[in-house]
Design a protein around this motif. Structure first.
Motif, short mmCIF file in Angstrom:
data_model
loop_
_atom_site.label_atom_id
_atom_site.label_comp_id
_atom_site.label_asym_id
_atom_site.label_seq_id
_atom_site.Cartn_x
_atom_site.Cartn_y
_atom_site.Cartn_z
N LEU A 9 0.83 -1.20 0.00
CA LEU A 9 0.00 0.00 0.00
C LEU A 9 0.87 1.26 0.00
N HIS A 10 1.91 1.21 0.80
CA HIS A 10 2.83 2.35 0.87
C HIS A 10 3.54 2.55 -0.47
N GLY A 11 4.01 1.47 -1.06
CA GLY A 11 4.69 1.57 -2.34
C GLY A 11 3.77 2.08 -3.44
N SER A 12 2.53 1.66 -3.42
CA SER A 12 1.56 2.13 -4.41
C SER A 12 1.33 3.63 -4.28
N ALA A 13 1.18 4.10 -3.06
CA ALA A 13 0.98 5.53 -2.83
C ALA A 13 2.23 6.32 -3.22
N GLU A 14 3.39 5.80 -2.86
CA GLU A 14 4.65 6.48 -3.15
C GLU A 14 4.94 6.56 -4.64
N SER A 15 4.33 5.69 -5.44
CA SER A 15 4.56 5.74 -6.88
C SER A 15 4.10 7.08 -7.46
N PHE A 16 3.09 7.68 -6.86
CA PHE A 16 2.64 9.00 -7.32
C PHE A 16 3.67 10.08 -6.97
N LEU A 17 4.35 9.92 -5.86
CA LEU A 17 5.42 10.85 -5.50
C LEU A 17 6.57 10.71 -6.49
N THR A 18 6.90 9.48 -6.85
CA THR A 18 7.96 9.23 -7.83
C THR A 18 7.60 9.85 -9.17
N LEU A 19 6.36 9.66 -9.60
CA LEU A 19 5.90 10.23 -10.87
C LEU A 19 6.00 11.76 -10.82
#
Length: 104
Positions: free
Chosen positions: A67-77
């Motif tokens: 869940l954390h990694g999925s949310a953080e993917s938007f930060l990476t983008l």
């Protein structure tokens, strides 16, 4: 005094002001501005993800990897778009500088 959640919520207002001023600037590369706006998507995704982690898993969002990694993917983008946008802006600036030198 302030909890991290309250501080997180209050920090949204200065960021919205930052976006407002940035959007008025004629100097901000469009792709970088889009990247800064995508950060709001990260915020919008992180809040419900944190609530879901707390309710469903009884844990902080940071402790639920998928869940954390999925949310953080938007930060990476967001970071990628900002970096590419400013890279594009620098390249365009350098081209304008070269053109002005050749026209002189």
């Amino acid at each position: 005094m302030f909890s991290k959640d309250n501080l997180f919520a209050v920090s949204l207002f200065p960021y919205l002001g930052f976006l407002w001023f940035l959007s008025r600037s004629q100097e901000t590369p469009r792709l970088a501005l889009i990247g800064f706006c995508v950060l709001l998507i990260f915020v919008a995704v992180t809040i419900p993800a944190g609530i879901y982690a707390r309710v469903h898993y009884g844990a902080e969002l940071a402790n639920v990897d998928w869940l954390h990694g999925s949310a953080e993917s938007f930060l990476t983008l967001s970071n990628i778009l900002v970096a590419l946008g400013f890279r594009q802006g620098i390249i365009e600036y350098q081209k304008r500088q070269q053109e002005s030198k050749t026209n002189d």
